[in-house]
Scaffold this active site. Sequence first.
Site, PDB file in Angstrom:
ATOM      1  N   GLU A  41      -8.169  16.298  -7.487  1.00 38.99           N
ATOM      2  CA  GLU A  41      -9.101  15.545  -6.636  1.00 38.99           C
ATOM      3  C   GLU A  41      -9.540  16.392  -5.450  1.00 38.99           C
ATOM      4  OE1 GLU A  41      -7.284  11.843  -5.504  1.00 38.99           O
ATOM      5  OE2 GLU A  41      -8.787  11.367  -3.988  1.00 38.99           O
ATOM      6  N   LYS A  83       0.380  10.553  -7.789  1.00 38.18           N
ATOM      7  CA  LYS A  83      -0.574  11.541  -7.245  1.00 38.18           C
ATOM      8  C   LYS A  83       0.138  12.308  -6.142  1.00 38.18           C
ATOM      9  CE  LYS A  83      -4.367  10.835  -3.988  1.00 38.18           C
ATOM     10  NZ  LYS A  83      -5.635  10.096  -3.752  1.00 38.18           N
ATOM     11  N   SER A 106       0.120   7.402  -4.113  1.00 35.16           N
ATOM     12  CA  SER A 106      -0.221   8.691  -3.520  1.00 35.16           C
ATOM     13  C   SER A 106       0.988   9.165  -2.721  1.00 35.16           C
ATOM     14  CB  SER A 106      -1.433   8.507  -2.607  1.00 35.16           C
ATOM     15  OG  SER A 106      -1.781   9.709  -1.965  1.00 35.16           O
ATOM     16  N   ASP A 114     -13.773  12.858  -4.381  1.00 31.77           N
ATOM     17  CA  ASP A 114     -13.504  11.748  -3.461  1.00 31.77           C
ATOM     18  C   ASP A 114     -14.482  11.894  -2.287  1.00 31.77           C
ATOM     19  OD1 ASP A 114     -12.515  10.143  -1.401  1.00 31.77           O
ATOM     20  OD2 ASP A 114     -10.454  10.795  -1.536  1.00 31.77           O
ATOM     21  N   LYS A 155      -0.122  14.894  -3.067  1.00 33.02           N
ATOM     22  CA  LYS A 155      -1.003  15.570  -2.124  1.00 33.02           C
ATOM     23  C   LYS A 155      -0.637  17.050  -2.142  1.00 33.02           C
ATOM     24  CE  LYS A 155      -3.406  12.239  -0.128  1.00 33.02           C
ATOM     25  NZ  LYS A 155      -4.881  12.242  -0.147  1.00 33.02           N
ATOM     26  N   GLY A 191      -7.766   4.618  -2.135  1.00 34.12           N
ATOM     27  CA  GLY A 191      -7.257   3.756  -1.071  1.00 34.12           C
ATOM     28  C   GLY A 191      -7.309   4.469   0.258  1.00 34.12           C
ATOM     29  N   ASP A 199      -4.200  15.851  -5.261  1.00 31.73           N
ATOM     30  CA  ASP A 199      -5.323  15.638  -4.334  1.00 31.73           C
ATOM     31  C   ASP A 199      -5.220  16.655  -3.205  1.00 31.73           C
ATOM     32  OD1 ASP A 199      -7.338  14.720  -2.686  1.00 31.73           O
ATOM     33  OD2 ASP A 199      -6.478  12.725  -2.353  1.00 31.73           O
ATOM     34  N   LYS A 234     -14.083   4.693  -3.408  1.00 37.23           N
ATOM     35  CA  LYS A 234     -13.527   3.991  -2.248  1.00 37.23           C
ATOM     36  C   LYS A 234     -14.678   3.229  -1.611  1.00 37.23           C
ATOM     37  CE  LYS A 234     -10.043   7.391  -0.921  1.00 37.23           C
ATOM     38  NZ  LYS A 234      -9.720   8.469   0.042  1.00 37.23           N
TER      39      LYS A 234
HETATM   40  O1  OSB Z   1      -7.775  11.351  -0.098  1.00 39.29           O
HETATM   41  O2  OSB Z   1      -7.303   9.652  -1.238  1.00 39.29           O
HETATM   42  C1  OSB Z   1      -7.281  10.247  -0.165  1.00 39.29           C
HETATM   43  C2  OSB Z   1      -5.277   8.242   2.367  1.00 39.29           C
HETATM   44  C3  OSB Z   1      -6.053   8.401   3.505  1.00 39.29           C
HETATM   45  C4  OSB Z   1      -7.169   9.173   3.448  1.00 39.29           C
HETATM   46  C5  OSB Z   1      -7.535   9.794   2.244  1.00 39.29           C
HETATM   47  C6  OSB Z   1      -6.771   9.624   1.108  1.00 39.29           C
HETATM   48  C7  OSB Z   1      -5.593   8.862   1.180  1.00 39.29           C
HETATM   49  C8  OSB Z   1      -4.676   8.698   0.063  1.00 39.29           C
HETATM   50  C9  OSB Z   1      -3.800   7.476   0.028  1.00 39.29           C
HETATM   51  O3  OSB Z   1      -4.526   9.513  -0.815  1.00 39.29           O
HETATM   52  C10 OSB Z   1      -4.465   6.336  -0.627  1.00 39.29           C
HETATM   53  C11 OSB Z   1      -3.691   5.043  -0.499  1.00 39.29           C
HETATM   54  O4  OSB Z   1      -2.566   4.975  -0.996  1.00 39.29           O
HETATM   55  O5  OSB Z   1      -4.198   4.085   0.112  1.00 39.29           O
HETATM   56 MG    MG Z   2      -8.547  11.766  -1.999  1.00 28.66          MG
END
Ligand code: OSB
Ligand code: MG
Length: 368
Positions: free
Chosen positions: A214, A161, A135, A239, A163, A291, A189, A263
């Site tokens: 996402e 991915k 991510s 999510d 953001k 994650g 995402d 998750k």
């Molecule tokens: O939306 O998936 C998410 C991290 C913290 C809170 C929400 C998200 C995320 C990530 C990173 O996208 C996920 C990771 O690498 O652990």
């Molecule tokens: Mg997410």
Amino acid sequence: MKPVGVELRRIAMPLVSPFRTSFGTQTTRDILLVRIETADGEGYGECVTMTDPVYSPEYTDGAIDVLRRFLVPALLGPPELDPRAVAPALVAFKGHRMAKAALETAVLDAWLRARALSFGEWLGATADRVPAGVSVGIMDSVPELLDAVEGYLADGYLRIKLKIEPGWDVEPVRAVRERFGDDVLLQVDANTAYTVADAQHLARLDEFGLLLIEQPLDEEDIRGHAQLARLVRTPICLDESIVSARAAADAIALGACSIVNIKPGRVGGYLEARRIHDVCAAHGVPVWCGGMLESGLGRAANVALAALPGFTLPGDTSASGRYYMTDITEPFVLQDGHLLVPQGPGIGVSPVPERLAEVTVSTEWIGR
Ligand code: OSB
Ligand code: MG
């Protein structure tokens, strides 16, 4: 398994670089570790709450409070502990799924260790390694993003991915496609940053052949996601909205998503996570493991879950080094773009005592 008590340990882990999403920037991960002591040994669970309630309503001080006042006393009441009895013992208390998940995971870890069974074996894992995605946070500029993506691809990550948020969406995606080509598995995402009025704008992402978008809309906007799904070609993945197997079944039935990010913390634990996996499999809906910047303890359990057969897309199961210079367990490292599923009893990894001591901010013991 007779319970002795529960230790709540707060640790602070510095990130290798700031992680920016549509809901804020993190430079240190504030993690709550739950350790249960039983007559047959101990077990660990990692609570995935963040310091502030900006991803979900839960936050770390709140999790500590609800664990101390309600969840741990309810769990420690009965004389025997069984992982399948944890959720029923806590059902009277609404919500707080991340706090409940951490407690259930600690019990499960202790219970599996006492039986010399691994998390993966018990959950029904069918793979011994899982493909790793990464991510990538929002950056100050496109060149900075391209450098970061180049580094992750060089590391061997099999899926990227990005953001996104309004003002950082079509251009960064276009730039990554132009620079690294159409073969890179790429997804985005939004962490709820858009509304259904942005549908035409989000449809501009269609030309880039993304695996999925996402959580574009508010977590409660299931109907909006179903509308959006009819206006864009990119598959919608949820999510934040998916807090239970029931929520997953509803979202699928309403056409709000065609892919689900699982998750375990967000849904109350690994047992509910496996039920979501099963509901999705029954509907032909692919899932992948999300994650929450876990330490090695939480990562180990996630990797075992991601080895179930319905996890057909690479997850945010990155190597320890993606976030942490030094993990509190043996680090997870990429091997040919994959992470190995731990084979040892329970979650299969343990904290390194000296390292744990270095990052500990506070501890609290709750006896029976
Ligand atoms: O939306 O998936 C998410 C991290 C913290 C809170 C929400 C998200 C995320 C990530 C990173 O996208 C996920 C990771 O690498 O652990
Ligand atoms: Mg997410």
